[in-house]
Scaffold this active site. Structure first.
Site, PDB file in Angstrom:
ATOM      1  N   GLU A  27       0.701   5.071   6.214  1.00 35.28           N
ATOM      2  CA  GLU A  27      -0.255   4.208   6.885  1.00 35.28           C
ATOM      3  C   GLU A  27       0.672   3.745   8.094  1.00 35.28           C
ATOM      4  O   GLU A  27       1.690   3.151   8.161  1.00 35.28           O
ATOM      5  CB  GLU A  27      -0.529   2.999   6.042  1.00 35.28           C
ATOM      6  CG  GLU A  27      -1.942   2.309   6.711  1.00 35.28           C
ATOM      7  CD  GLU A  27      -1.604   0.906   7.361  1.00 35.28           C
ATOM      8  OE1 GLU A  27      -1.422   0.874   8.513  1.00 35.28           O
ATOM      9  OE2 GLU A  27      -0.960  -0.053   6.487  1.00 35.28           O
ATOM     10  N   CYS A  62      -1.528  -4.707  10.827  1.00 33.45           N
ATOM     11  CA  CYS A  62      -2.072  -3.204  10.851  1.00 33.45           C
ATOM     12  C   CYS A  62      -3.610  -3.235  11.598  1.00 33.45           C
ATOM     13  O   CYS A  62      -3.988  -2.424  12.330  1.00 33.45           O
ATOM     14  CB  CYS A  62      -1.858  -2.154  10.078  1.00 33.45           C
ATOM     15  SG  CYS A  62      -0.179  -2.217   9.240  1.00 33.45           S
TER      16      CYS A  62
END
Length: 542
Positions: free
Chosen positions: A293, A327
């Site tokens: 990720e 994020c």
């Protein structure tokens, strides 16, 4: 060996403590904060269950209070990476052969210890080392990681229970083996929960792990290792090292027994890893699992018929909680001209009310960014906007690193939808807004979809169900986590499995059993009770 089918305790999300003034949890946390700040720790690596020290050290400071030295960590070398690999491989047979319910028990105990005994220690460590306020640390280091542990164990049992059908005369079984070799976990600074989840999710499926954490997260990672040890994770199953990324990559990616990497971090680093793994494919025992990720350029798109106050709140929370270092943080927004004036008023009122400072003051909504590199990078983007003819800064824009790495929450108004800060990941408290003509909402949504290489999170705001459906389809590939009338942050384990595609990663959805499936290699077993004794089939008869 298992002699029964076992049901683990049903997972449920950990309640979030609020730390209100005068509450017991606030008093406990304030006490542990004082205790940790009064100490300067000597922080070794943990390899094969032993404390390992070296000649060189890494000084760990609080980002919001640079005079506070939290500890000195022992810097690793290539030799320490090799030691960690050897430890993981030596522990592999015993760990992978341990009945799954005993692996489950260890991590269920870890969740229970974190819920109470270790809660305030992990929270305080995350606050001091990663500059999170109490609430942000609570939802991350305590609640989310507890959820990861409990839900992943539940998902593991669901995986093991999924078995093929068996017609008469045979028994078909599916065996979920750990990968052959060791798993490398590379974890970021911004979420203690991620730092804990990446090694443990692979370990609970029977793998042994080499764990390289970000230098700015070493402090809380060390406390996590203490938690794992008390929970009963055997020596060598998870090995924590502080070697450089370059050294870790060179050793691990050229090792015959490298089985996979579980990564969260920048897109550039992940791309470099993928390239190195590809170049070394002829060396490996099997095809490594590559799970990552990475970055995001997360968006909020508003339609003219949106709820204006809800939109403004989503921007102020989504863009600036934890200084935009999530994020999933809202980094760009597309606002229709008809509502812009009101949205601007509400948003600027919120930001003006933000207090910024050290984490010990519970009234501070904003703290520091993580380190000097991040500070300089964010400042460069703000300075670019200050000097640009096609953008203006509506609020914020000041940066000060004299005592800590403080960047004011900053809102940039861009005159074009492809302005630099609308396209590039900043990873700081900077929100760029583009105001579009109401009638061009579909056209603008398509521009949004084409603007960024990333596709992690995004949110839309509208009260019209036809519009919501239309935007959901236009932006189908723009975000792996998509929010309707809510901010694009705050994914909860078991509710919104997390991950994105395009340049945002492999979308293997942390917080779901899809991720755990990447850490097993299936073997199908077919047992025939009465096998044929003659090769001839009926069709051969004349």
């Amino acid at each position: 060996m298992s002699i029964g089918f076992y049901n683990v305790p049903r997972a449920k999300n950990e309640p979030v403590k609020q730390f209100a003034k005068g509450s017991i949890e606030r008093q406990k946390l304030e006490q542990v904060l004082k205790e940790l700040k009064s100490q300067t720790l000597d922080i070794p690596m943990i390899i094969n269950g032993k404390e390992v020290r070296s000649e060189a050290s890494i000084t760990l400071k609080s980002p919001h209070e640079l005079k506070t030295i939290l500890g000195h960590a022992h810097k690793g070398t290539k030799e320490h990476v090799e030691m960690a690999i050897d430890a993981a491989l030596n522990a592999k047979e015993a760990w992978s052969n341990l009945s799954w319910e005993h692996r489950a028990s260890i991590f269920l105990k870890a969740a229970d210890l974190l819920r109470d005994k270790y809660r305030y220690q992990i929270l305080a460590a995350t606050m001091l080392a990663q500059s999170k306020n109490a609430y942000q640390a609570e939802i991350d280091a305590a609640c989310e990681f507890i959820d990861f542990l409990n839900f992943n164990i539940q998902f593991a049992t669901e995986i093991y229970s999924e078995q093929p059908i068996s017609p008469e005369g045979m028994w078909n079984r599916m065996e979920y083996r750990p990968l052959e070799g060791f798993v490398l976990a590379v974890t970021p600074f911004n979420f203690t929960a991620i730092a804990g989840n990446l090694p443990t999710s692979a370990a609970m499926m029977g793998n042994t792990v080499v764990w390289k954490c970000a230098n700015s997260q070493i402090y809380s990672a060390y406390f996590l290792m203490k938690l794992f040890e008390e929970a009963g994770v055997p020596a060598g199953v998870i090995n924590l090292i502080y070697s450089s990324g370059k050294d870790v990559g060179e050793v691990c990616f050229s090792h015959r027994d490298f089985a996979g990497v579980h990564f969260t971090g920048s897109t550039g680093v992940f791309n470099s890893m993928w390239k190195s793994i590809g170049e070394n494919m002829n060396k490996y025992r099997s095809y490594p699992r590559i799970v990552g990720e990475t970055g995001g350029k997360d968006f909020v798109f508003a339609h003219p018929n949106c709820d204006i106050k809800a939109l403004a709140t989503a921007l102020s929370r989504g863009a600036f909680e934890y200084q935009g270092q999530k994020c999933s943080a809202a980094s760009r927004a597309y606002i229709p001209s008809s509502v812009w004036s009101d949205v601007k008023q509400f948003l600027l009122e919120d930001i003006k009310s933000f207090k910024m400072g050290i984490v010990d003051d519970f009234g501070n909504f904003i703290n520091a960014v993580i380190d000097k590199g991040a500070f300089d990078s964010i400042k460069n983007y703000i300075d670019f906007a200050k000097n640009a003819s096609d953008a203006e800064i509506l609020i914020g824009g000041n940066c000060d690193d004299s005592n800590g790495y403080f960047v004011e929450p900053t809102v940039i108004l861009a005159k074009t939808p492809k302005f630099k800060t609308m396209c590039e990941e900043i990873f700081g408290p900077v929100l760029t807004i583009y105001v579009y003509e109401d009638a061009k909402w579909e056209e603008t949504a398509k521009i949004l979809d084409e603007t960024s290489d990333y596709a992690l999170t995004g949110a839309i705001f509208s009260q019209d169900r036809y519009v919501i459906e239309k935007l959901t389809k236009i932006l189908r590939n723009a975000a792996g986590n998509f929010y309707i009338n809510d901010k694009p942050t705050g994914a909860v384990v078991g509710q919104q499995p997390f991950g994105g595609a395009r340049a945002s990663g492999t979308n293997d959805k942390a917080g779901s059993k899809l991720n755990l499936l990447r850490w097993v290699s299936m073997r199908t077993i077919k047992e025939t009770f009465n096998p044929p004794l003659d090769y001839k089939y009926p069709f051969l008869e004349s």
